[in-house]
Enzyme design. Sequence first.
Site, PDB file in Angstrom:
ATOM      1  CD1 TRP A 132      -2.618   1.682   0.446  1.00  0.00           C
ATOM      2  CD2 TRP A 132      -2.105   1.827   2.623  1.00  0.00           C
ATOM      3  NE1 TRP A 132      -3.358   2.712   0.999  1.00  0.00           N
ATOM      4  CE2 TRP A 132      -3.059   2.811   2.324  1.00  0.00           C
ATOM      5  CE3 TRP A 132      -1.637   1.714   3.926  1.00  0.00           C
ATOM      6  CZ2 TRP A 132      -3.562   3.688   3.289  1.00  0.00           C
ATOM      7  CZ3 TRP A 132      -2.132   2.573   4.888  1.00  0.00           C
ATOM      8  CH2 TRP A 132      -3.083   3.553   4.575  1.00  0.00           C
ATOM      9  CG  ASP A 213      -2.383  -2.937   6.989  1.00  0.00           C
ATOM     10  OD1 ASP A 213      -3.490  -2.831   7.554  1.00  0.00           O
ATOM     11  OD2 ASP A 213      -1.980  -2.116   6.144  1.00  0.00           O
ATOM     12  CE  LYS A 248     -10.641   0.304   2.188  1.00  0.00           C
ATOM     13  NZ  LYS A 248      -9.669   1.275   2.701  1.00  0.00           N
TER      14      LYS A 248
END
Length: 399
Positions: A132, A213, A248
């Site tokens: 990311w 993560d 999310k």
Amino acid sequence: MSLFASIEQAPADPILGITDAFKSDPSADKVNLGIGVYQDESGKLPLMDAVARAEAIIAETPKPRGYLPMDGIPEFTAATKELVFGPGNEAVASGRIVTLQSLAGTGALKIGADFLHRAFPAARILFSDPTWDNHSAIYAGAGFEIDYYPYYDRATGGVNFPGMLEGISAAAPGTVVLLHACCHNPSGCDLTPAQWAQVLDVVAEKQLVPFFDMAYQGFAVGPEEDPVGVRLAAERGLLFLVANSYSKTFGLYGERVGALSIGCTDATEAKRVLSRAKLSVRSNYSNPPTHGASIVSTVLSTPELRASWEAEVASYRDRIANMRHLLAEGLKANGVANTDFVTNQRGMFTFTGLSAEQMQTLRGEYHIYGVDNGRICVAAINTRNVEYVAQSLAKLLPR
């Protein structure tokens, strides 16, 4: 002359800048596949029924909004531990794991980075190649020296697992290794349970510190299956950190709800670690906000709402899988020979394998907006735009 006269314009964020360009594009055919936001079939961000019902419950008994403890709402951190590690987890029950509420997953990564760098200033961090985009900014900002281990195999569209093991094995003891728990961002390529076991074997042997993560728990296989690496690390008694996000999975992007959990050797050590992690919270934002975490804890602690949330997450997961199938079929129909990468990858993102120049062509000529590294957000595709997306991508992909 202004003291700020010498300050140069910062480059646009590689992901958020895509949305700005999309908004200014007058084309009726434009499609934004850049930012990682789940959208429903109508192209809108949905409001989960479980979230709406939780908010109604909270509104029935209004409360003053005083400062929260630095580590957040106790009911929220307890619910997070159960979701991440599973009910009745021994490591949680023994007090070996501490959890702090954070400003979404990004805030959890930042708190963890600050905590680790203060405790071990000479330690380096390894990221997957690719990772990311914001990871490097967060950890460089905390003072870490950054390096990478191989991860994505462009030839197969999957994980370069031998390269990953070799890269991690070469790290010095005490190195922090950033691992994507599921739905790898940006590649969509995940490890199998057997591969997780091998990775953690290396981590233990080389005395490394895994930092997971986990922004998409439930979007790969399910909420119970997706944290396989995290739960294995806890089961083995490793020292580890995990940042999880509810942006999310609950659709709470604007509420900034997440948590940082740290696995320790025993409960005594955990108390010391918590005290130091709270100092990182204090120096960043003092204490977290109330509303979003109250929604999450209400949903997770109310059986009916928990079941509703799990069903909604499953519907999101199924819709993304259907869009992957339709996209792959569309690419095949337009002459693309190998579309396995679309259906084999998991989560919200797919790595197309296109170069930065090709992605710029995709934006400039076809008005389809993805990130320069080749990532597109499958969760933003729907039955109205999938044919056009497939036709456009097929003009740039190998046949």
